[in-house]
Design a protein around this motif. Structure first.
Motif, mmCIF file in Angstrom:
data_model
loop_
_atom_site.group_PDB
_atom_site.id
_atom_site.type_symbol
_atom_site.label_atom_id
_atom_site.label_comp_id
_atom_site.label_asym_id
_atom_site.label_seq_id
_atom_site.Cartn_x
_atom_site.Cartn_y
_atom_site.Cartn_z
ATOM 1 N N THR A 48 49.181 42.035 35.815
ATOM 2 C CA THR A 48 50.027 43.008 36.335
ATOM 3 C C THR A 48 49.843 43.268 37.941
ATOM 4 N N THR A 49 48.530 43.569 38.204
ATOM 5 C CA THR A 49 48.045 43.952 39.597
ATOM 6 C C THR A 49 48.281 42.801 40.431
ATOM 7 N N SER A 137 39.954 40.447 28.269
ATOM 8 C CA SER A 137 40.097 41.308 29.198
ATOM 9 C C SER A 137 40.539 42.689 28.886
ATOM 10 N N TYR A 193 50.109 33.833 33.499
ATOM 11 C CA TYR A 193 49.149 33.882 34.124
ATOM 12 C C TYR A 193 48.378 32.538 34.484
ATOM 13 N N LYS A 256 36.811 38.861 36.061
ATOM 14 C CA LYS A 256 36.380 37.449 36.390
ATOM 15 C C LYS A 256 37.645 36.815 36.905
HETATM 16 S S1 PPS Z 1 46.475 46.400 34.101
HETATM 17 O O1 PPS Z 1 45.256 47.523 33.914
HETATM 18 O O2 PPS Z 1 46.927 46.107 32.586
HETATM 19 O O3 PPS Z 1 47.258 46.522 35.012
HETATM 20 O O4 PPS Z 1 45.378 45.192 34.413
HETATM 21 P P1 PPS Z 1 46.153 43.892 35.032
HETATM 22 O O5 PPS Z 1 46.177 43.906 36.244
HETATM 23 O O6 PPS Z 1 47.412 43.301 34.175
HETATM 24 O O7 PPS Z 1 44.941 42.489 34.636
HETATM 25 C C1 PPS Z 1 43.819 42.642 34.928
HETATM 26 C C2 PPS Z 1 42.959 41.162 34.870
HETATM 27 O O8 PPS Z 1 43.855 40.372 35.851
HETATM 28 C C3 PPS Z 1 42.765 39.705 36.763
HETATM 29 N N1 PPS Z 1 43.486 39.624 37.829
HETATM 30 C C4 PPS Z 1 43.428 38.299 38.643
HETATM 31 N N2 PPS Z 1 43.139 37.274 38.167
HETATM 32 C C5 PPS Z 1 43.161 36.378 39.256
HETATM 33 N N3 PPS Z 1 43.532 36.297 40.256
HETATM 34 C C6 PPS Z 1 43.961 37.485 40.899
HETATM 35 N N4 PPS Z 1 44.180 37.571 42.101
HETATM 36 C C7 PPS Z 1 43.768 38.588 39.858
HETATM 37 N N5 PPS Z 1 43.988 39.972 40.057
HETATM 38 C C8 PPS Z 1 43.796 40.471 38.996
HETATM 39 C C9 PPS Z 1 41.666 40.884 36.652
HETATM 40 O O9 PPS Z 1 40.655 40.210 37.050
HETATM 41 C C10 PPS Z 1 41.812 41.288 35.186
HETATM 42 O O10 PPS Z 1 41.229 39.950 34.266
HETATM 43 P P2 PPS Z 1 39.811 39.774 33.795
HETATM 44 O O11 PPS Z 1 39.731 38.447 32.911
HETATM 45 O O12 PPS Z 1 39.571 41.054 33.032
HETATM 46 O O13 PPS Z 1 38.968 39.442 35.027
#
Ligand code: PPS
Length: 292
Positions: A48-49, A137, A193, A256
């Motif tokens: 999402t972010t 996650s 993703y 990660k």
């Molecule tokens: S939330 O709280 O539901 O809004 O979280 P969300 O943003 O959906 O998910 C967080 C996971 O997305 C990963 N993330 C990224 N991965 C790769 N590249 C970028 N730029 C990126 N930004 C966010 C974040 O690290 C979380 O995954 P995990 O596997 O826990 O690291």
């Protein structure tokens, strides 16, 4: 801010939810979308972010450097259904947003989306992440914030996730529901993703084509650089370090950011149990990659 008690799960119209997401239900269901609103929908922890920040930079990256340094992603892209104690209510933040278009985040299953989004034929973007990495996650996120129910240990969480007994319910119902919606609602852009991780530029091009945007090569390069995992992890506006109620010493929000991290969590027996269950529940036309 003092940590609130972890909320309890309850069955809410067939979906496991907590009061943090149902506490403002009437205002949520009557929320007035605008035709140019863009809804970013995901199951929690599916990216999402990442996608929110891509869109924010595409639309508003040229706005003042001050905004880039001082307005966290949670205020640029409000989380529509959220009602966390001591924090602004999602619908109210969205109503106060001054940007056009408004970018709005939701984790709602498709059947709970406020009807005015459909009536106005708003553009929607759904991000799906393979269930194994999504589960890992979500587990670490539940460990690091009291805003979610207690996850228990990994073995316990694995069973809860498979049973859909986590906030926003079953991953399968969520992803299948949004995937099927796309057949009747053309203004829904479905993305993965894993694709974003494999080739961010290609996925940004597809997003731009859906949104009718034509960034210059220079703008695209800037977006690509800003949304890299390390850039977002080191950026206080995107790494949630300004958001209270998160225990970064337990696990960071930007943890990660990998495809395939599930391999360091799943036992062989869990992997077999998971695959067996997955075959029964996933829409056969939906293909998610657990490695790239
Ligand atoms: S939330 O709280 O539901 O809004 O979280 P969300 O943003 O959906 O998910 C967080 C996971 O997305 C990963 N993330 C990224 N991965 C790769 N590249 C970028 N730029 C990126 N930004 C966010 C974040 O690290 C979380 O995954 P995990 O596997 O826990 O690291």
């Amino acid at each position: 801010m003092e940590s609130p008690a972890r909320p309890a799960l309850f069955d809410f119209h067939g979906v496991w939810m907590t009061c943090r997401y149902t506490g403002n239900w009437d205002a949520l269901q009557t929320f007035q979308a605008r035709p140019d609103d863009i809804l970013i929908a995901t199951y929690p922890k599916a990216g999402t972010t990442w996608v929110s920040y891509i869109l924010d930079l595409l639309y508003f990256g040229h706005l003042s450097p001050e905004r880039q340094k001082t307005v966290p992603i949670t205020e640029r892209v409000p989380f529509l259904e959220v009602t966390n104690p001591g924090l602004p209510i999602g619908t109210e933040l969205a109503e106060k947003l001054l940007t056009t278009p408004r970018l709005i985040k939701t984790h709602l299953p498709v059947q709970f989306v406020p009807k005015s989004f459909w009536e106005h034929n708003c553009r929607m973007i759904y991000v799906a992440r393979n269930a194994k990495d999504n589960m890992v996650s979500y587990f670490h996120f539940a460990r690091m914030t009291d805003l979610l129910p207690e996850p228990g240990d990994w073995t316990c969480y694995f069973q809860s996730f498979l049973a859909g007994k986590v906030p926003f319910g079953s991953w399968f119902d969520h992803v299948n529901g949004w995937w099927r919606k796309r057949r009747t609602y053309p203004k829904l852009h479905f993305m993965f993703y894993e694709d974003l991780s494999e080739d961010t530029g290609r996925e940004i091009d597809k997003l731009c084509s859906f949104l009718g945007l034509s960034p210059s090569a220079e703008e695209k390069t800037e977006v690509m650089s800003g949304v890299k995992f390390d850039s977002m992890r080191n950026n206080a506006m995107t790494n949630y370090s300004t958001y209270p109620l998160m225990k970064f010493d337990v696990s960071p929000f930007m943890r990660k950011g990998q495809v395939g991290d599930w391999k360091s969590h799943f036992t062989v027996a869990q992997d077999e149990e998971f695959d067996e269950d997955y075959k029964k529940k996933i829409d056969p036309t939906l293909h998610l990659r657990t490695e790239i």
